[in-house]
Every structure is written in structure tokens, then in C-alpha cells.
Design an enzyme around this catalytic site. Structure first.
Site, PDB file in Angstrom:
ATOM      1  N   GLU A 193      -6.471 -10.440  -1.411  1.00  0.00           N
ATOM      2  CA  GLU A 193      -7.270 -10.153  -0.285  1.00  0.00           C
ATOM      3  C   GLU A 193      -8.795  -9.993  -0.920  1.00  0.00           C
ATOM      4  OE1 GLU A 193      -5.976  -7.033   1.947  1.00  0.00           O
ATOM      5  OE2 GLU A 193      -3.708  -7.589   1.855  1.00  0.00           O
ATOM      6  N   GLU A 238       0.505  -1.172  -0.041  1.00  0.00           N
ATOM      7  CA  GLU A 238      -0.047  -0.057  -0.003  1.00  0.00           C
ATOM      8  C   GLU A 238       0.798   1.199  -0.033  1.00  0.00           C
ATOM      9  OE1 GLU A 238      -2.908  -0.546   3.324  1.00  0.00           O
ATOM     10  OE2 GLU A 238      -3.447  -2.303   2.361  1.00  0.00           O
ATOM     11  N   HIS A 270     -10.515  -5.812  -2.785  1.00  0.00           N
ATOM     12  CA  HIS A 270     -11.664  -5.235  -1.919  1.00  0.00           C
ATOM     13  C   HIS A 270     -12.430  -4.640  -2.619  1.00  0.00           C
ATOM     14  CE1 HIS A 270      -9.450  -6.975   1.651  1.00  0.00           C
ATOM     15  NE2 HIS A 270      -8.365  -6.188   1.339  1.00  0.00           N
ATOM     16  N   ASP A 302     -12.558  -9.914  -1.436  1.00  0.00           N
ATOM     17  CA  ASP A 302     -13.937  -9.725  -0.644  1.00  0.00           C
ATOM     18  C   ASP A 302     -14.678  -8.917  -1.594  1.00  0.00           C
ATOM     19  OD1 ASP A 302     -13.004  -7.263   0.335  1.00  0.00           O
ATOM     20  OD2 ASP A 302     -12.807  -8.316   2.425  1.00  0.00           O
ATOM     21  N   ASN A 344       2.117  -5.258  -2.971  1.00  0.00           N
ATOM     22  CA  ASN A 344       0.432  -5.519  -2.883  1.00  0.00           C
ATOM     23  C   ASN A 344      -0.242  -4.095  -2.520  1.00  0.00           C
ATOM     24  OD1 ASN A 344      -1.461  -7.785  -2.122  1.00  0.00           O
ATOM     25  ND2 ASN A 344      -1.418  -6.938  -0.156  1.00  0.00           N
TER      26      ASN A 344
HETATM   27  O1  G3I Z   1      -5.850  -7.978  18.705  1.00  0.00           O
HETATM   28  C1  G3I Z   1      -6.392  -6.649  19.178  1.00  0.00           C
HETATM   29  C2  G3I Z   1      -7.242  -6.748  20.601  1.00  0.00           C
HETATM   30  O2  G3I Z   1      -6.306  -7.193  21.614  1.00  0.00           O
HETATM   31  C3  G3I Z   1      -7.607  -5.529  20.817  1.00  0.00           C
HETATM   32  O3  G3I Z   1      -8.513  -5.467  21.879  1.00  0.00           O
HETATM   33  C4  G3I Z   1      -8.722  -4.896  19.687  1.00  0.00           C
HETATM   34  C5  G3I Z   1      -9.097  -3.559  20.208  1.00  0.00           C
HETATM   35  O4  G3I Z   1      -9.369  -2.665  19.017  1.00  0.00           O
HETATM   36  O5  G3I Z   1      -7.961  -4.648  18.677  1.00  0.00           O
HETATM   37  C6  G3I Z   1      -7.358  -5.995  18.134  1.00  0.00           C
HETATM   38  O6  G3I Z   1      -6.418  -5.703  17.041  1.00  0.00           O
HETATM   39  C7  G3I Z   1      -7.436  -5.528  15.913  1.00  0.00           C
HETATM   40  C8  G3I Z   1      -6.679  -6.409  14.734  1.00  0.00           C
HETATM   41  O7  G3I Z   1      -7.337  -6.128  13.761  1.00  0.00           O
HETATM   42  C9  G3I Z   1      -7.017  -7.913  15.177  1.00  0.00           C
HETATM   43  O8  G3I Z   1      -8.577  -7.997  15.208  1.00  0.00           O
HETATM   44  C10 G3I Z   1      -6.933  -4.021  15.546  1.00  0.00           C
HETATM   45  O9  G3I Z   1      -7.464  -3.180  16.218  1.00  0.00           O
HETATM   46  C11 G3I Z   1      -7.513  -3.799  13.991  1.00  0.00           C
HETATM   47  O10 G3I Z   1      -6.984  -2.847  13.589  1.00  0.00           O
HETATM   48  C12 G3I Z   1      -6.901  -5.008  13.094  1.00  0.00           C
HETATM   49  O11 G3I Z   1      -7.673  -4.824  11.681  1.00  0.00           O
HETATM   50  C13 G3I Z   1      -6.806  -5.433  10.728  1.00  0.00           C
HETATM   51  C14 G3I Z   1      -6.500  -4.372   9.673  1.00  0.00           C
HETATM   52  O12 G3I Z   1      -6.046  -5.065   8.590  1.00  0.00           O
HETATM   53  C15 G3I Z   1      -5.457  -3.461  10.285  1.00  0.00           C
HETATM   54  O13 G3I Z   1      -4.967  -2.365   9.494  1.00  0.00           O
HETATM   55  C16 G3I Z   1      -7.840  -6.383  10.062  1.00  0.00           C
HETATM   56  O14 G3I Z   1      -7.942  -7.251  10.887  1.00  0.00           O
HETATM   57  C17 G3I Z   1      -7.310  -6.933   8.855  1.00  0.00           C
HETATM   58  O15 G3I Z   1      -8.349  -7.767   8.008  1.00  0.00           O
HETATM   59  C18 G3I Z   1      -6.935  -5.700   7.954  1.00  0.00           C
HETATM   60  O16 G3I Z   1      -6.261  -6.197   6.780  1.00  0.00           O
HETATM   61  C19 G3I Z   1      -5.879  -5.378   5.840  1.00  0.00           C
HETATM   62  C20 G3I Z   1      -4.429  -5.817   5.080  1.00  0.00           C
HETATM   63  O17 G3I Z   1      -3.611  -6.257   6.011  1.00  0.00           O
HETATM   64  C21 G3I Z   1      -4.031  -4.921   3.966  1.00  0.00           C
HETATM   65  N1  G3I Z   1      -4.977  -4.580   3.081  1.00  0.00           N
HETATM   66  C22 G3I Z   1      -6.403  -4.030   3.855  1.00  0.00           C
HETATM   67  C23 G3I Z   1      -6.834  -5.162   4.657  1.00  0.00           C
HETATM   68  C24 G3I Z   1      -8.297  -4.736   5.204  1.00  0.00           C
HETATM   69  O18 G3I Z   1      -8.073  -3.467   5.966  1.00  0.00           O
END
Ligand code: G3I
Length: 302
Positions: free
Chosen positions: A235, A127, A206, A237, A169
Site C-alpha cells: 500500500e 492489521e 504508508h 505512499d 498484511n
Molecule cells: O462510500 C462511502 C460513501 O457512500 C459515504 O457517503 C462516505 C461518507 O463518509 O463514505 C464512503 O466510504 C468511505 C470509503 O473509504 C470510500 O471512499 C469510508 O467512509 C472511508 O472510511 C473509507 O476509507 C478507506 C479506509 O481504508 C477505511 O479503513 C480508504 O478509502 C482506504 O484507502 C483505506 O485503506 C486502508 C487499507 O484498507 C488498509 N491499510 C490502511 C489503508 C489506509 O487507511
């Protein structure tokens, strides 16, 4: 064939899924993931904040949980991701200039050494281009270390693990006419001309109302492949999971010999980062959606 992975394998491709370590104790989840998919990406566990929470102290606990589950179940692994403006640990967010550049290099070396020879594809850089019509690089602490940060990341990665395919990516780069797509294309062309080691381009895919699927996606995949890189849908969806759009994406990949495979960004709708859009192939109870059948049929040749 009766599963996505086996159906994709008929043409030498994989069909993969993003896995969250915290869900490996959910048997509905693991049953589907193990049955249907033959490639795995860690949804968050191989990112910078997870793998190097403190500078120089690498932690592969969660990443290895996913890696080991994948390998024990016969799946290949896509590594995601080594250099990114997002999900940086706070120590990295606070760095700039040559110190940040060195930290990026050290991070790539540390993670790739741990998985040397074990990862099919690495998303080396994620990105790096701006949204909108500028075609510019995204402003970030990494970008402010100098425009060459991306090629330095790729050269570092090649030296660290020569066996991994090295990918760039990004998202919203599926429509051939988008400025972001054209900017990414110019970078890859330049890298190939100058011998910067890049092997593949990942199209996150996405798709939603803000980034709708366009049938010129196939042209995009073909044009990048013609530069001499592999391509992958990394990725996937789709908002509302329309069966026909899912089938179109599969057919676009199948039409391009250098399209390595497709990864969907989660198992069930409830596992999705945007679950309210119900964008995946399985319902929350684990049953197959219409989009699943469309994807399977497309992989089986129509
Ligand atoms: O694990 C913590 C937890 O301990 C905490 O209590 C909670 C509170 O917010 O957060 C949890 O972490 C979260 C994590 O996902 C696991 O669920 C983060 O806040 C959250 O920001 C994170 O989001 C991820 C996101 O990337 C972050 O940028 C998504 O799961 C994930 O699907 C997403 O994936 C990205 C790719 O890496 C890159 N391309 C876009 C894609 C979608 O955004």
C-alpha cells in the site's frame, strides 16, 4: 521499459495500484491505471462490509467491477482483505465469541469461493498487531475470540483456495527495530515452525513523519524472506513523494529475491486517502511527478 508494470516485469515482479470502483468511469484515471500497472488491489470493494453487508448475503457487485476491469486489461489481482477489525458490517461488529469466530470462517469461505483460482495473493488477515511499543496483539472483537483466530483464518483460507498465496498484511512494520515489526516476525516464525499455512507478508508502507522510511527496510524484507515467506510492498505512499525515498523502496524490493512486487495506494494525489500529503506518483491532472521517474529508473536498473 517505459511503464512501471513492464519495467517491474523485467525481474519477474509486478507494479500494482489500488483501484476504486467509483472511479472506473474517469478516463484520465483508467488511462493511467491501465497503462502503468499490471496488478490491482480493490481499495475498499473486497472488504468485509462491502462483500457481506448482511450475514450470509454476499454482494460482489463492486468487487467484480474491479476484478473484471483488471482481468480484461491483463492484470493480476491482490485480494484485500478477509479478516480485519475495521470496516466490519454492523452485524459483525455486534458479534462476539464463537458466533463471531464462525462468522469469520464463513466470510473467508464465501469470498474465497467466489474468486477461487483467480486471486494471486489474498490479505487473509490485516492489521492484527497493536501500535506502540507493546508488541501485543491489537484488541478487537476478533482478538477476543481467542489468540488462535489468525491461524484459524489462514487454515480456512488454504482449504478454501489452495491456489492463492496467503498473506498477513500490516502497517508501521517496515522499520526492523519497531516492536510491532518484531511481534509480526515472531508470529510468522512460529507459523512456519508449526506448519500454519502462510505464504507472504505484506508491508503496507504508508510512510510519513509518524512512520518515516528507514533504510533498514531492506533488512526487514530480507529477514522475513529468510523465514520462508514471500514479501510484498502492498500500500505504498510517501508523504510529499520524495523521489529518492521512492527509489529506495523500489531498490529494497529489487534487492530481495522473494519480494514479489510493489503496489501504490492510489493513482493520482487526489485519489489518495491522505491527499493532503500528496504522496503518490501522479499529479491531479494525470501528469507524472518526479517520484514517478525515480521509480521507473530504479525498476529499469538504475
Ligand atoms: O462510500 C462511502 C460513501 O457512500 C459515504 O457517503 C462516505 C461518507 O463518509 O463514505 C464512503 O466510504 C468511505 C470509503 O473509504 C470510500 O471512499 C469510508 O467512509 C472511508 O472510511 C473509507 O476509507 C478507506 C479506509 O481504508 C477505511 O479503513 C480508504 O478509502 C482506504 O484507502 C483505506 O485503506 C486502508 C487499507 O484498507 C488498509 N491499510 C490502511 C489503508 C489506509 O487507511
Amino acid at each position: 521499459e517505459s511503464t512501471l508494470g513492464a519495467a517491474a516485469a523485467q525481474s519477474g515482479r509486478y507494479f500494482g495500484v489500488a483501484i476504486a470502483a467509483g472511479k472506473l468511469g474517469d478516463s484520465t484515471y483508467t488511462t493511467i491505471a491501465n497503462r502503468e500497472f499490471n496488478s490491482v488491489t480493490a481499495e475498499n470493494e473486497m472488504k468485509i462490509d462491502a462483500t457481506e453487508p448482511q450475514r450470509g448475503r454476499f454482494d460482489f457487485t463492486a468487487a467484480d467491477r474491479i476484478y473484471n476491469w483488471a482481468v480484461q486489461n491483463g492484470k493480476q489481482v491482490r485480494g484485500h482483505t478477509l479478516a480485519w477489525h475495521s470496516q466490519q458490517p454492523s452485524w459483525m461488529q455486534n458479534l462476539s465469541g464463537s458466533a463471531l469466530r464462525q462468522a469469520m470462517i464463513d466470510h473467508i469461505n464465501g469470498v474465497m469461493a467466489h474468486y477461487k483460482g483467480k486471486i494471486a495473493q489474498w490479505d487473509v488477515v490485516n492489521e492484527a498487531f497493536a501500535d506502540g511499543n507493546s508488541g501485543a496483539r491489537r484488541d478487537s472483537n476478533l482478538q477476543r475470540t481467542g489468540n488462535d483466530w489468525i491461524e484459524v483464518a489462514f487454515r480456512t483460507a488454504r482449504a478454501a483456495d489452495p491456489s492463492a498465496k496467503l498473506c498477513y498484511n500490516d502497517y508501521n512494520v517496515e522499520n526492523w527495530n519497531a516492536a510491532k515489526t518484531q511481534a509480526m516476525y515472531a508470529m510468522v516464525r512460529d507459523f512456519k515452525q508449526r506448519g500454519v499455512p502462510i505464504d507472504c507478508v505484506g508491508f503496507q508502507s504508508h510512510f510519513n513523519s509518524g512512520n518515516p522510511y528507514n533504510s533498514n527496510f531492506r533488512t526487514t524484507l530480507q529477514n522475513f524472506a529468510a523465514l520462508g515467506v514471500d514479501v510484498a510492498v502492498t500500500e505504498l505512499d510517501i508523504q510529499g513523494a520524495p523521489a529518492s525515498t521512492y527509489a529506495s523502496v523500489v531498490n529494497d524490493c529489487l534487492a530481495v529475491s522473494r519480494c514479489l512486487g510493489i503496489t501504490v495506494w492510489g493513482v493520482r494525489d487526489s485519489d489518495s486517502w491522505r491527499s493532503e500529503q500528496t504522496p503518490l506518483l501522479f499529479n491531479n491532472d494525470g501528469s507524472k511527478k518526479a517520484a514517478y521517474t525515480a521509480v521507473l529508473n530504479a525498476l529499469n536498473g538504475g
